[in-house]
Design a protein around this motif. Structure first.
Motif, mmCIF file in Angstrom:
data_model
loop_
_atom_site.group_PDB
_atom_site.id
_atom_site.type_symbol
_atom_site.label_atom_id
_atom_site.label_comp_id
_atom_site.label_asym_id
_atom_site.label_seq_id
_atom_site.Cartn_x
_atom_site.Cartn_y
_atom_site.Cartn_z
ATOM 1 N N ASP A 191 0.839 -1.215 0.014
ATOM 2 C CA ASP A 191 -0.162 -0.038 0.080
ATOM 3 C C ASP A 191 0.911 1.168 0.013
ATOM 4 O O ASP A 191 0.689 2.240 -0.516
ATOM 5 C CB ASP A 191 -0.825 0.128 1.236
ATOM 6 C CG ASP A 191 -1.750 1.204 1.338
ATOM 7 O OD1 ASP A 191 -2.118 1.722 0.291
ATOM 8 O OD2 ASP A 191 -1.946 1.528 2.532
ATOM 9 N N ARG A 213 -5.465 -1.315 -3.400
ATOM 10 C CA ARG A 213 -4.430 -1.237 -2.437
ATOM 11 C C ARG A 213 -4.805 -1.372 -1.121
ATOM 12 O O ARG A 213 -3.792 -1.086 -0.197
ATOM 13 C CB ARG A 213 -3.536 -0.092 -2.931
ATOM 14 C CG ARG A 213 -4.097 1.140 -2.536
ATOM 15 C CD ARG A 213 -3.126 2.253 -3.067
ATOM 16 N NE ARG A 213 -3.767 3.789 -2.690
ATOM 17 C CZ ARG A 213 -3.394 4.705 -3.665
ATOM 18 N NH1 ARG A 213 -2.714 4.627 -4.746
ATOM 19 N NH2 ARG A 213 -3.896 5.919 -3.397
ATOM 20 N N ASP A 214 -5.917 -1.419 -0.659
ATOM 21 C CA ASP A 214 -6.307 -1.184 0.656
ATOM 22 C C ASP A 214 -5.894 -2.524 1.455
ATOM 23 O O ASP A 214 -6.554 -3.589 1.230
ATOM 24 C CB ASP A 214 -7.839 -0.928 0.828
ATOM 25 C CG ASP A 214 -8.297 -0.924 2.267
ATOM 26 O OD1 ASP A 214 -7.661 -0.082 3.032
ATOM 27 O OD2 ASP A 214 -9.369 -1.722 2.674
#
Length: 473
Positions: free
Chosen positions: A229, A265-266
């Motif tokens: 991330d 991308r969490d």
């Protein structure tokens, strides 16, 4: 089988020590060693075994390439310090790969030099350059005819060749000989081509004490997702696919992967998807003696658009739909959740494609829309294949007046058409395909159908057939 006789393909170390060499006739070998044990050669099984060795080497570096049918080359540039230096890395490679059998290895500045030393070096040398020059010309791995010609010319070692001008060598023994010599000596720019494409990003964790609990694995995946991330945020991008490889202490591996309909991308979302992937496995993860390394890779990254919030809060519906599709696809399987996308084709049955919902959309093609106040141009559902009907028309090439479908007679009170659709005459095998004349018709009960006449009367066929291709809502 070579020229009608059985030959030895790959003798083991004991057979080599007793004089058995590749290519020797089996009858000759048995005459020298009656108790010789042989098995049939299986190139496919050998290749699978080599692939397993290469997979085991993936824990040391992602730059792993196969070399022929019995060699693996590793590019350890920038990786040796992770293991305490080259000597410590070599020691660990030997320990990890001893279960695969006898191992010969060498370190060199180029892939060809490393393979030549690993295959043909018989005694240690002061340095790499001296070791290479002492090797026989067979280490260049040229054709047997060229090797014999070099030896007859008195050029028996790589050092003998290196001391000669390249132009006469190329003229007499071919450009291939000069090119192979340059690769071994490091005079040609040679890059290693890994067996797998390198991911855009990858992150890994190594453990002195292997872990075995699923919660510990997921916690580590969460840590790696946080690293991913941070890197993706710095690039304003997200990943469409995240792959995790679990390395067991005994050398076995297990792969997990998730896909995303939109760049993602969490970290909490990634951990949740990986948990659902693990829960959906038919066979649970067997940690054995535990996992001593976990690697997460992001094969491809794409720009991540900022999320727009509504005035009352909450993400846009596209984000929520993408998250739902990701969860269902992870739980049920990639191909179970599909979406329809328009295709640029004039044939009705090819105007829509069915593809996995998580796949990236192709070049956008606009859906055909009817004019305001007009009925739809195509039915929502098409029959595959079209269903045959019996039609009564005033003239053979005229519109339908009455038709029978599924044993029910339908009287037509309104029709529109024809809409003529030609076959794909430019494709092989389609030059004699018939033309279709489509009609939108309505019967006395108000039901609307999409039917067509297959073939032009007296020009393509003497008896055109009629079909119903779809039903309008």
């Amino acid at each position: 089988m070579v020229r009608g006789s059985l030959r030895i393909a790959s003798p083991d170390a004991r057979a080599l020590a007793l004089g058995m060499v590749p290519g020797m006739a089996l009858a000759t070998a048995r005459a020298q060693l009656p108790e010789l044990a042989v098995v049939d050669a299986d190139p496919f099984a050998d290749h699978g075994w080599l692939e397993r060795i290469a997979d085991a080497c993936d824990r040391f570096t992602p730059m792993v390439a196969l070399d022929g049918g019995d060699g693996v080359t590793l590019d350890i540039t920038g990786c040796a310090h992770l293991f305490g230096g080259e000597a410590a890395l070599v020691t660990e490679v030997e320990e990890r790969l001893q279960r695969f059998g006898e191992l010969r290895h060498a370190l060199a500045d180029t892939p060809d030099a490393a393979q030549a030393l690993a295959r043909f070096q018989t005694a240690p040398a002061a340095n790499e350059a001296s070791a290479i020059r002492r090797l026989g010309v067979a280490a260049l791995r040229l054709d047997d005819e060229i090797v014999v010609a070099l030896r007859r010319a008195g050029l028996k070692t790589i050092g003998d060749l290196a001391s000669r001008p390249t132009a006469p060598l190329a003229a007499r023994f071919g450009e291939e000989t000069v090119a192979a010599l340059a690769r071994v000596l490091g005079q040609a720019d040679q890059r290693l081509r890994p067996r797998r494409a390198l991911p855009a990003l990858f992150f890994e964790r190594r453990f002195a004490d292997p872990i075995a609990r699923t919660d510990d694995v997921l916690a580590t995946i969460g840590d790696l997702a946080a690293e991913a991330d941070a890197e993706l945020t710095a690039r304003d991008k997200g990943g469409r696919r995240f792959a995790v490889r679990l390395y067991r202490a005994d050398g076995a591996m297990r792969d997990l992967a998730i896909d995303s309909g939109l760049p993602l991308r969490d970290p909490p979302t990634l951990v949740r998807l990986f948990r659902e992937r693990i829960d959906a496995l038919a066979d649970p993860i067997d940690p054995g003696f535990g996992f001593d390394m976990i690697r997460m890779s992001v094969p491809a990254i794409e720009p991540l658009a900022p999320t727009q919030l509504r005035l009352e809060g909450g993400a846009v519906s596209d984000e929520a739909m993408a998250a739902l599709v990701d969860r269902l696809s992870t739980r049920l399987g990639r191909g179970r959740i599909c979406r329809l996308t328009p295709n640029d084709s004039h044939l009705p049955e090819q105007g829509v494609l069915t593809m996995a919902a998580q796949d990236a959309p192709p070049v956008p093609v606009a859906w055909d829309e009817a004019e305001a106040g007009e009925p739809p141009l195509r039915p929502i559902h098409l029959f595959d294949p079209p269903q045959r009907i019996e039609v009564m028309a005033e003239v053979p090439d005229g519109p339908p007046h009455r038709f029978r479908w599924r044993r029910v007679l339908h009287d037509v009170i309104r029709f529109e058409g024809p809409e003529r659709i030609a076959a794909q005459w430019w494709r092989r095998g389609q030059s004699r395909a018939h033309t279709r004349d489509y009609y939108r018709v309505e019967d006395v009960r108000g039901r609307r159908y999409w039917i067509f006449r297959h073939g032009l009367y007296e020009r393509e066929t003497a008896d055109p057939g009629w079909y119903v291709h779809g039903v309008f809502a």
